[in-house]
Motif scaffolding. Structure first.
Motif, PDB file in Angstrom:
ATOM      1  N   ASP A   1      -5.531   3.106  -9.862  1.00 11.66           N
ATOM      2  CA  ASP A   1      -4.166   2.627 -10.049  1.00 11.66           C
ATOM      3  C   ASP A   1      -3.734   2.765 -11.505  1.00 11.66           C
ATOM      4  OD1 ASP A   1      -3.829   2.064  -7.441  1.00 11.66           O
ATOM      5  OD2 ASP A   1      -4.086  -0.098  -7.595  1.00 11.66           O
ATOM      6  N   TRP A   2      -4.648   2.481 -12.411  1.00  9.14           N
ATOM      7  CA  TRP A   2      -4.330   2.600 -13.831  1.00  9.14           C
ATOM      8  C   TRP A   2      -4.008   4.048 -14.201  1.00  9.14           C
ATOM      9  CZ3 TRP A   2      -7.634   4.528 -17.991  1.00  9.14           C
ATOM     10  CH2 TRP A   2      -7.080   4.319 -19.258  1.00  9.14           C
ATOM     11  N   ILE A   3      -4.803   4.987 -13.705  1.00 13.24           N
ATOM     12  CA  ILE A   3      -4.531   6.407 -13.970  1.00 13.24           C
ATOM     13  C   ILE A   3      -3.220   6.832 -13.327  1.00 13.24           C
ATOM     14  CG2 ILE A   3      -5.392   8.743 -13.561  1.00 13.24           C
ATOM     15  CD1 ILE A   3      -8.210   7.657 -13.783  1.00 13.24           C
ATOM     16  N   LEU A   4      -2.997   6.367 -12.098  1.00 11.54           N
ATOM     17  CA  LEU A   4      -1.784   6.740 -11.367  1.00 11.54           C
ATOM     18  C   LEU A   4      -0.532   6.279 -12.097  1.00 11.54           C
ATOM     19  CD1 LEU A   4      -0.445   7.796  -8.706  1.00 11.54           C
ATOM     20  CD2 LEU A   4      -0.656   5.451  -7.846  1.00 11.54           C
ATOM     21  N   LEU A   5      -0.540   5.050 -12.595  1.00 13.71           N
ATOM     22  CA  LEU A   5       0.656   4.467 -13.193  1.00 13.71           C
ATOM     23  C   LEU A   5       0.779   4.735 -14.685  1.00 13.71           C
ATOM     24  CD1 LEU A   5       0.545   0.999 -11.400  1.00 13.71           C
ATOM     25  CD2 LEU A   5       1.799   3.062 -10.719  1.00 13.71           C
ATOM     26  N   THR A   6      -0.233   5.395 -15.280  1.00 18.20           N
ATOM     27  CA  THR A   6      -0.206   5.612 -16.728  1.00 18.20           C
ATOM     28  C   THR A   6      -0.158   7.092 -17.097  1.00 18.20           C
ATOM     29  OG1 THR A   6      -1.482   3.577 -17.011  1.00 18.20           O
ATOM     30  CG2 THR A   6      -1.353   5.058 -18.908  1.00 18.20           C
ATOM     31  N   PHE A   7      -0.998   7.913 -16.470  1.00 19.85           N
ATOM     32  CA  PHE A   7      -1.169   9.297 -16.910  1.00 19.85           C
ATOM     33  C   PHE A   7      -0.601  10.334 -15.935  1.00 19.85           C
ATOM     34  CE2 PHE A   7      -4.729   6.848 -18.725  1.00 19.85           C
ATOM     35  CZ  PHE A   7      -4.464   7.041 -20.072  1.00 19.85           C
ATOM     36  N   MET A   8      -0.396   9.993 -14.679  1.00 27.17           N
ATOM     37  CA  MET A   8       0.052  10.979 -13.701  1.00 27.17           C
ATOM     38  C   MET A   8       1.515  11.350 -13.943  1.00 27.17           C
ATOM     39  SD  MET A   8      -2.562  11.617 -11.675  1.00 27.17           S
ATOM     40  CE  MET A   8      -1.828  12.305 -10.209  1.00 27.17           C
ATOM     41  N   ASN A   9       1.868  12.560 -13.511  1.00 26.75           N
ATOM     42  CA  ASN A   9       3.267  12.952 -13.527  1.00 26.75           C
ATOM     43  C   ASN A   9       4.056  12.041 -12.598  1.00 26.75           C
ATOM     44  OD1 ASN A   9       2.702  15.068 -15.281  1.00 26.75           O
ATOM     45  ND2 ASN A   9       2.323  16.512 -13.597  1.00 26.75           N
ATOM     46  N   LYS A  10       5.309  11.794 -12.974  1.00 27.13           N
ATOM     47  CA  LYS A  10       6.179  10.900 -12.211  1.00 27.13           C
ATOM     48  C   LYS A  10       5.568   9.504 -12.077  1.00 27.13           C
ATOM     49  CE  LYS A  10       7.949  14.721  -9.403  1.00 27.13           C
ATOM     50  NZ  LYS A  10       9.131  14.939 -10.247  1.00 27.13           N
ATOM     51  N   ASN A  11       4.875   9.073 -13.106  1.00 21.61           N
ATOM     52  CA  ASN A  11       4.257   7.759 -13.031  1.00 21.61           C
ATOM     53  C   ASN A  11       5.301   6.644 -12.927  1.00 21.61           C
ATOM     54  OD1 ASN A  11       5.070   8.363 -15.661  1.00 21.61           O
ATOM     55  ND2 ASN A  11       3.684   6.848 -16.554  1.00 21.61           N
ATOM     56  N   LYS A  12       6.480   6.884 -13.487  1.00 21.85           N
ATOM     57  CA  LYS A  12       7.527   5.872 -13.364  1.00 21.85           C
ATOM     58  C   LYS A  12       8.016   5.747 -11.921  1.00 21.85           C
ATOM     59  CE  LYS A  12       9.202   6.220 -18.119  1.00 21.85           C
ATOM     60  NZ  LYS A  12      10.376   6.471 -19.003  1.00 21.85           N
ATOM     61  N   VAL A  13       8.030   6.875 -11.225  1.00 17.83           N
ATOM     62  CA  VAL A  13       8.429   6.832  -9.817  1.00 17.83           C
ATOM     63  C   VAL A  13       7.397   6.071  -9.004  1.00 17.83           C
ATOM     64  CG1 VAL A  13       8.945   8.234  -7.791  1.00 17.83           C
ATOM     65  CG2 VAL A  13       9.702   8.974 -10.062  1.00 17.83           C
ATOM     66  N   TYR A  14       6.102   6.353  -9.273  1.00 16.93           N
ATOM     67  CA  TYR A  14       5.044   5.625  -8.571  1.00 16.93           C
ATOM     68  C   TYR A  14       5.133   4.131  -8.861  1.00 16.93           C
ATOM     69  CZ  TYR A  14       2.776  10.091  -7.544  1.00 16.93           C
ATOM     70  OH  TYR A  14       2.485  11.343  -7.089  1.00 16.93           O
ATOM     71  N   SER A  15       5.381   3.812 -10.126  1.00 15.66           N
ATOM     72  CA  SER A  15       5.470   2.399 -10.486  1.00 15.66           C
ATOM     73  C   SER A  15       6.650   1.731  -9.784  1.00 15.66           C
ATOM     74  CB  SER A  15       5.598   2.265 -12.004  1.00 15.66           C
ATOM     75  OG  SER A  15       5.735   0.915 -12.371  1.00 15.66           O
ATOM     76  N   HIS A  16       7.765   2.456  -9.699  1.00 12.27           N
ATOM     77  CA  HIS A  16       8.933   1.904  -9.025  1.00 12.27           C
ATOM     78  C   HIS A  16       8.672   1.701  -7.538  1.00 12.27           C
ATOM     79  CE1 HIS A  16      13.152   0.998  -8.356  1.00 12.27           C
ATOM     80  NE2 HIS A  16      13.171   1.898  -7.382  1.00 12.27           N
ATOM     81  N   LYS A  17       7.902   2.591  -6.953  1.00 13.10           N
ATOM     82  CA  LYS A  17       7.601   2.464  -5.525  1.00 13.10           C
ATOM     83  C   LYS A  17       6.561   1.381  -5.254  1.00 13.10           C
ATOM     84  CE  LYS A  17       9.287   4.372  -2.983  1.00 13.10           C
ATOM     85  NZ  LYS A  17      10.584   4.001  -2.388  1.00 13.10           N
ATOM     86  N   LYS A  18       5.659   1.154  -6.230  1.00 14.09           N
ATOM     87  CA  LYS A  18       4.569   0.199  -5.998  1.00 14.09           C
ATOM     88  C   LYS A  18       5.034  -1.241  -6.157  1.00 14.09           C
ATOM     89  CE  LYS A  18      -0.173  -0.891  -7.420  1.00 14.09           C
ATOM     90  NZ  LYS A  18      -0.679  -0.868  -6.036  1.00 14.09           N
ATOM     91  N   PHE A  19       5.970  -1.483  -7.072  1.00 14.87           N
ATOM     92  CA  PHE A  19       6.378  -2.850  -7.360  1.00 14.87           C
ATOM     93  C   PHE A  19       7.835  -3.024  -6.955  1.00 14.87           C
ATOM     94  CE2 PHE A  19       3.173  -1.676 -10.532  1.00 14.87           C
ATOM     95  CZ  PHE A  19       2.200  -2.602 -10.213  1.00 14.87           C
TER      96      PHE A  19
ATOM     97  N   VAL B   1       0.845  -1.199   0.000  1.00 11.09           N
ATOM     98  CA  VAL B   1       0.000   0.000   0.000  1.00 11.09           C
ATOM     99  C   VAL B   1       0.877   1.244   0.000  1.00 11.09           C
ATOM    100  CG1 VAL B   1      -1.753   1.286   1.258  1.00 11.09           C
ATOM    101  CG2 VAL B   1      -1.842  -1.212   1.206  1.00 11.09           C
ATOM    102  N   ILE B   2       0.589   2.155  -0.933  1.00  9.32           N
ATOM    103  CA  ILE B   2       1.268   3.448  -0.998  1.00  9.32           C
ATOM    104  C   ILE B   2       0.219   4.545  -0.910  1.00  9.32           C
ATOM    105  CG2 ILE B   2       2.676   4.983  -2.413  1.00  9.32           C
ATOM    106  CD1 ILE B   2       3.917   2.565  -3.697  1.00  9.32           C
ATOM    107  N   VAL B   3       0.353   5.473  -0.005  1.00 10.48           N
ATOM    108  CA  VAL B   3      -0.567   6.596   0.145  1.00 10.48           C
ATOM    109  C   VAL B   3      -0.053   7.755  -0.719  1.00 10.48           C
ATOM    110  CG1 VAL B   3      -1.624   8.239   1.725  1.00 10.48           C
ATOM    111  CG2 VAL B   3      -1.220   5.876   2.456  1.00 10.48           C
ATOM    112  N   VAL B   4      -0.813   8.115  -1.750  1.00 13.95           N
ATOM    113  CA  VAL B   4      -0.454   9.204  -2.661  1.00 13.95           C
ATOM    114  C   VAL B   4      -1.322  10.409  -2.327  1.00 13.95           C
ATOM    115  CG1 VAL B   4      -0.326   9.937  -5.058  1.00 13.95           C
ATOM    116  CG2 VAL B   4       0.181   7.569  -4.455  1.00 13.95           C
ATOM    117  N   ARG B   5      -0.726  11.492  -1.918  1.00  8.57           N
ATOM    118  CA  ARG B   5      -1.461  12.701  -1.537  1.00  8.57           C
ATOM    119  C   ARG B   5      -1.673  13.563  -2.785  1.00  8.57           C
ATOM    120  NH1 ARG B   5      -1.943  12.929   3.811  1.00  8.57           N
ATOM    121  NH2 ARG B   5      -0.494  11.685   5.095  1.00  8.57           N
ATOM    122  N   ASN B   6      -2.720  13.189  -3.534  1.00  6.23           N
ATOM    123  CA  ASN B   6      -3.076  13.915  -4.751  1.00  6.23           C
ATOM    124  C   ASN B   6      -4.580  14.145  -4.712  1.00  6.23           C
ATOM    125  OD1 ASN B   6      -4.048  14.089  -7.682  1.00  6.23           O
ATOM    126  ND2 ASN B   6      -1.819  14.267  -7.926  1.00  6.23           N
TER     127      ASN B   6
END
Length: 478
Positions: free
Chosen positions: A366-384, A11-16
């Motif tokens: 999750d799909w929006i977070l990892l696909t369209f959000m800024n720094k989505n690669k960072v989120y993906s790296h943190k999630k997996f 679980v990652i809490v994203v403050r957006n």
């Protein structure tokens, strides 16, 4: 090999704010769907039964006239038994005084026309014709045409039929439809006739508001409710369905379970090749010892009484199943506002309760977070993350599980009894930094493997300011 890998959610809490509003909006839509449609409209908290056991008794009354006679119910209702399907004759084409003999074949039959006897084959039998051909070519009933002669009931229908219309008084015919239903699962039975002994049925006709339990319908009313023209229907014939629907909520009193009637035409009236409804029958008698019959081609209105229904009653099992489905879909059990005993500490302490706290109903976000959000690669790296558990003795599986979950104390190889262990480094240290969690000061590592009590002890949540000593990937800008 990836075949032997084990995957566990994190679980990652994203403050957006925008993503959070979208997530809550999706939860609200799912909640409204379950509350309004599933529980209120579909009543999924009930155990249901469809297709009630049903019996139908019908009775038609009335008289009418044609050009030559008066017709009563015994003559224009077929069959007379009073079942769920019956026909009311409104027009006939009668061919009278038919006897066994020879006569010209109908001109409508294929290959019936001829010019000489050579065109007719003796002994030929046409399945769509009216008899056995004799091999002679004879003049037709009227006009200059000739057809092959047949042996059968003569004259044939096209040669001497007379039409009579019975529909003058037919709209005033009354039809009693007596129906009773039974739901065996709930031991519930009911009928559509009022339980009265004052001669109520002799003076009433059906009205949806005032006389719901007087199932006596006028034929004209049925045709009108089906949206058809009575004159056209009486001339060509047709099939009208009387649908009785018993939808009963057995959590309410039995008086709330009432029949609902609807009417519609069932045959395809817009198909010229098969529109209308007709059938044939014959009446036999003897004249001077000769068997004679009257062939009648009848056009009429066929009534099909169809009974549908569904009953439902509260049951605990479907209620629990649908409630659990609703809670799982909206992700109520994963609320980041819960305290440390709830789901907020799921990434810190592994307990059986934390199994309920993995992400629920958040696939879209999750799909929006990892696909369209800024720094989505960072989120993906943190999630997996990919964690390789160190090899341990066979008796230390709790420690291995704790290492996979990121809760193990430092490895004994980095410490001794006299010297405190060094800070985490390498992949484990990077994982601690990526999780954004402060790693507490390591304890002195004992010579033997840590005990199970040490592994299962929850780690207190560190202060926010100490949670990230370094910011190698710019996570502070999130």
């Amino acid at each position: 090999s990836a075949l032997w890998d084990y995957e566990t959610p994190k679980v990652i809490v994203v403050r957006n704010r925008r993503l959070g509003v979208l997530y809550r909006a999706v939860q609200l839509l799912i909640l409204l769907y379950f509350v309004w449609y599933v529980f209120i409209v579909q009543k999924s908290y009930q155990e249901s039964e469809t297709g009630p056991e049903s019996s139908i008794i019908t009775k038609v009354k009335g008289i009418t006239t044609s050009e030559r006679k008066v017709w009563d119910v015994e003559e224009y209702v077929k069959p007379p038994e009073g079942g769920s399907v019956f026909s009311i004759i409104t027009r006939i084409e009668a061919t009278q005084f038919q006897t066994q003999g020879t006569c010209p074949e109908s001109i409508r039959v294929h290959n019936a026309t001829c010019h000489s006897d050579a065109d007719c084959v003796a002994g030929e039998l046409d399945m769509l014709g009216n008899g056995l051909r004799t091999g002679r070519c004879v003049p037709y009933y009227q006009g200059p045409s000739k057809t092959c002669e047949v042996f059968g009931w003569c004259p044939v229908e096209d040669g001497a039929s007379v039409s009579q219309f019975l529909g003058t008084m037919a709209p005033n015919f009354t039809i009693l439809i007596k129906n009773s239903i039974h739901y065996p699962k709930f031991h519930f039975s009911k009928g559509n006739i009022a339980d009265r002994t004052d001669g109520y049925l002799k003076r009433c006709t059906f009205h949806e508001a005032s006389d719901l339990y007087c199932p006596i319908f006028k034929l004209g009313f049925i045709v009108e409710q089906a949206g058809e023209s009575f004159a056209e229907l009486a001339h060509k014939g047709g099939v009208i369905g009387v649908i009785i629907n018993w939808d009963c909520d057995l959590d309410l009193p039995a008086s709330e379970c009432n029949p609902r009637y609807s009417f519609r035409r069932l045959d395809p009236k817009h198909v010229p090749a098969s529109s209308g409804y007709n059938f044939r029958f014959a009446k036999y008698y003897k004249i001077n010892g000769t068997t004679t019959r009257t062939l009648i081609k009848a056009y009429g209105i066929r009534i099909d009484v169809i009974v549908h229904g569904q009953a439902g009653k509260f049951s605990l099992i479907p209620t629990i199943i649908n409630l659990a489905t609703a809670l799982t879909s909206i992700g109520v059990v994963r609320n980041p506002l819960w305290g440390p005993s709830g789901c907020r500490g799921v990434h810190q302490v592994f307990t059986p309760w934390s199994l309920l706290c993995w992400p629920q109903g958040s696939f879209l976000c999750d799909w929006i977070l990892l696909t369209f959000m800024n720094k989505n690669k960072v989120y993906s790296h943190k999630k997996f993350d990919k964690v390789c558990a160190p090899s341990r003795p066979s008796g230390s599986w709790p420690l291995t599980l704790a290492c996979v979950l990121g809760q193990a104390p430092p490895q004994p190889a980095h410490c001794s009894e006299d010297q405190p262990p060094s800070s985490p480094s390498g992949q484990e240290g990077q994982q601690g930094a990526e999780c954004g969690l402060a790693i507490p000061p390591p304890r002195p590592c004992p010579i033997s493997a840590p005990s199970k009590q040490m592994v299962d002890t929850p780690v207190s949540e560190p202060a926010p300011q100490d949670s990230m000593p370094t910011d190698p990937k710019g996570l502070a800008q999130l």
